[in-house]
Design a protein around this motif. Structure first.
Motif, PDB file in Angstrom:
ATOM      1  N   THR A  24       0.711  -0.870  -0.012  1.00 46.06           N
ATOM      2  CA  THR A  24       0.160  -0.061   0.106  1.00 46.06           C
ATOM      3  C   THR A  24       0.762   0.995  -0.228  1.00 46.06           C
ATOM      4  O   THR A  24       2.102   0.979   0.629  1.00 46.06           O
ATOM      5  CB  THR A  24      -1.378   0.064   1.166  1.00 46.06           C
ATOM      6  N   TYR A  25       0.687   2.090  -1.008  1.00 49.51           N
ATOM      7  CA  TYR A  25       1.800   3.265  -1.414  1.00 49.51           C
ATOM      8  C   TYR A  25       0.455   4.403  -0.959  1.00 49.51           C
ATOM      9  O   TYR A  25      -0.088   4.842  -1.401  1.00 49.51           O
ATOM     10  CB  TYR A  25       2.723   3.161  -2.882  1.00 49.51           C
ATOM     11  N   GLU A  26       1.193   5.512  -0.122  1.00 49.45           N
ATOM     12  CA  GLU A  26       0.738   7.184  -0.232  1.00 49.45           C
ATOM     13  C   GLU A  26       1.391   8.104  -1.591  1.00 49.45           C
ATOM     14  O   GLU A  26       2.507   7.536  -2.330  1.00 49.45           O
ATOM     15  CB  GLU A  26       1.784   7.694   0.847  1.00 49.45           C
ATOM     16  N   VAL A  27      -0.170   8.147  -2.210  1.00 48.80           N
ATOM     17  CA  VAL A  27       0.353   8.876  -3.344  1.00 48.80           C
ATOM     18  C   VAL A  27       0.783  10.472  -2.993  1.00 48.80           C
ATOM     19  O   VAL A  27       0.176  10.581  -2.270  1.00 48.80           O
ATOM     20  CB  VAL A  27      -1.107   9.366  -4.115  1.00 48.80           C
ATOM     21  N   GLY A  28       1.547  10.422  -4.163  1.00 52.28           N
ATOM     22  CA  GLY A  28       2.366  12.299  -3.952  1.00 52.28           C
ATOM     23  C   GLY A  28       3.980  11.522  -3.404  1.00 52.28           C
ATOM     24  O   GLY A  28       4.411  12.403  -3.114  1.00 52.28           O
ATOM     25  N   SER A  31      -5.563  12.999  -6.868  1.00 49.72           N
ATOM     26  CA  SER A  31      -6.461  13.280  -5.142  1.00 49.72           C
ATOM     27  C   SER A  31      -6.380  11.741  -4.531  1.00 49.72           C
ATOM     28  O   SER A  31      -6.979  11.686  -3.572  1.00 49.72           O
ATOM     29  CB  SER A  31      -7.925  13.801  -6.374  1.00 49.72           C
ATOM     30  N   ASP A  32      -6.457  10.695  -5.026  1.00 51.80           N
ATOM     31  CA  ASP A  32      -6.255   9.549  -4.475  1.00 51.80           C
ATOM     32  C   ASP A  32      -5.549   9.859  -3.403  1.00 51.80           C
ATOM     33  O   ASP A  32      -4.046  10.502  -3.340  1.00 51.80           O
ATOM     34  CB  ASP A  32      -5.490   8.312  -5.570  1.00 51.80           C
ATOM     35  N   LYS A  33      -5.602   9.163  -1.753  1.00 51.07           N
ATOM     36  CA  LYS A  33      -4.964   9.088  -0.880  1.00 51.07           C
ATOM     37  C   LYS A  33      -3.714   7.880  -1.097  1.00 51.07           C
ATOM     38  O   LYS A  33      -2.515   8.392  -0.772  1.00 51.07           O
ATOM     39  CB  LYS A  33      -5.286   9.078   0.110  1.00 51.07           C
ATOM     40  N   PHE A  34      -3.872   6.999  -1.215  1.00 49.70           N
ATOM     41  CA  PHE A  34      -3.592   5.408  -1.226  1.00 49.70           C
ATOM     42  C   PHE A  34      -3.880   4.667  -2.365  1.00 49.70           C
ATOM     43  O   PHE A  34      -4.871   4.361  -3.550  1.00 49.70           O
ATOM     44  CB  PHE A  34      -3.171   4.667  -0.732  1.00 49.70           C
ATOM     45  N   PHE A  35      -2.619   3.465  -2.644  1.00 51.71           N
ATOM     46  CA  PHE A  35      -2.743   2.792  -4.111  1.00 51.71           C
ATOM     47  C   PHE A  35      -2.412   1.720  -2.917  1.00 51.71           C
ATOM     48  O   PHE A  35      -1.004   1.292  -2.869  1.00 51.71           O
ATOM     49  CB  PHE A  35      -1.940   3.291  -4.920  1.00 51.71           C
TER      50      PHE A  35
END
Length: 165
Positions: free
Chosen positions: A97-101, A150-154
């Motif tokens: 699980t990865y934080e976007v940005g 605008s996504d928080k996580f992938f």
């Protein structure tokens, strides 16, 4: 004026000049611009017999001390023209699980047919389980996902590495 009076006046002038120079040097590290004059100093010296008293006034010059400007470093994230990914060729490991940005950048990513047989991915608005899911998919073939700013996580599980296109 006799030599003793001249000598005392000379010491007074030297002392006042040293105070002015010392205060200018001491104010240099304050981090602020300082402008102003050190107050004038007046010294009266009594004369010897037959010599009148002498009064000396010394006014140090005004001081201006300006510290160097602060250095600011700015890192820009480029965007590609024509809808492509600015981070083309970047990869995301297949599981995690990865934080976007932070961990991953927004863009279009593909993953080849999974070695595990099933690839699950999800775009998340929060890490709050099912309520955080924006979009998700299970696939046994090649997968494509567009991660938005605008996504928080992938999240990815069982997938091969994702490559930005």
């Amino acid at each position: 004026m006799n030599s003793k009076t001249k000598h005392i006046i000379g010491y007074t002038v030297t002392a006042v000049a040293a105070i002015g120079i010392g205060s200018a040097a001491a104010s240099g590290g304050s981090g602020n611009t300082v402008t102003g004059a050190t107050p004038a100093v007046t010294q009266t010296v009594a004369g010897d017999e037959g010599t009148p008293a002498a009064t000396v006034t010394v006014t140090p010059p005004a001081e201006t001390v300006t510290p160097p400007a602060e250095t600011v470093t700015v890192t820009a994230t480029p965007t590609a023209a024509g809808g492509g990914s600015a981070n083309a060729g970047a990869t995301i490991p297949g599981d995690g699980t990865y934080e976007v940005g932070v961990d991953v950048q927004p863009g279009r990513y593909t993953s080849t047919t999974p070695d595990s047989g099933n690839c699950y991915w999800a775009r998340l608005k929060s890490a709050d389980g099912f309520d955080g899911i924006i979009a998700n998919n299970n696939s046994s073939g090649q997968s494509v996902v567009v991660i938005k700013a605008s996504d928080k996580f992938f999240e990815s599980s069982g997938c091969n590495d994702w490559t930005a296109r």
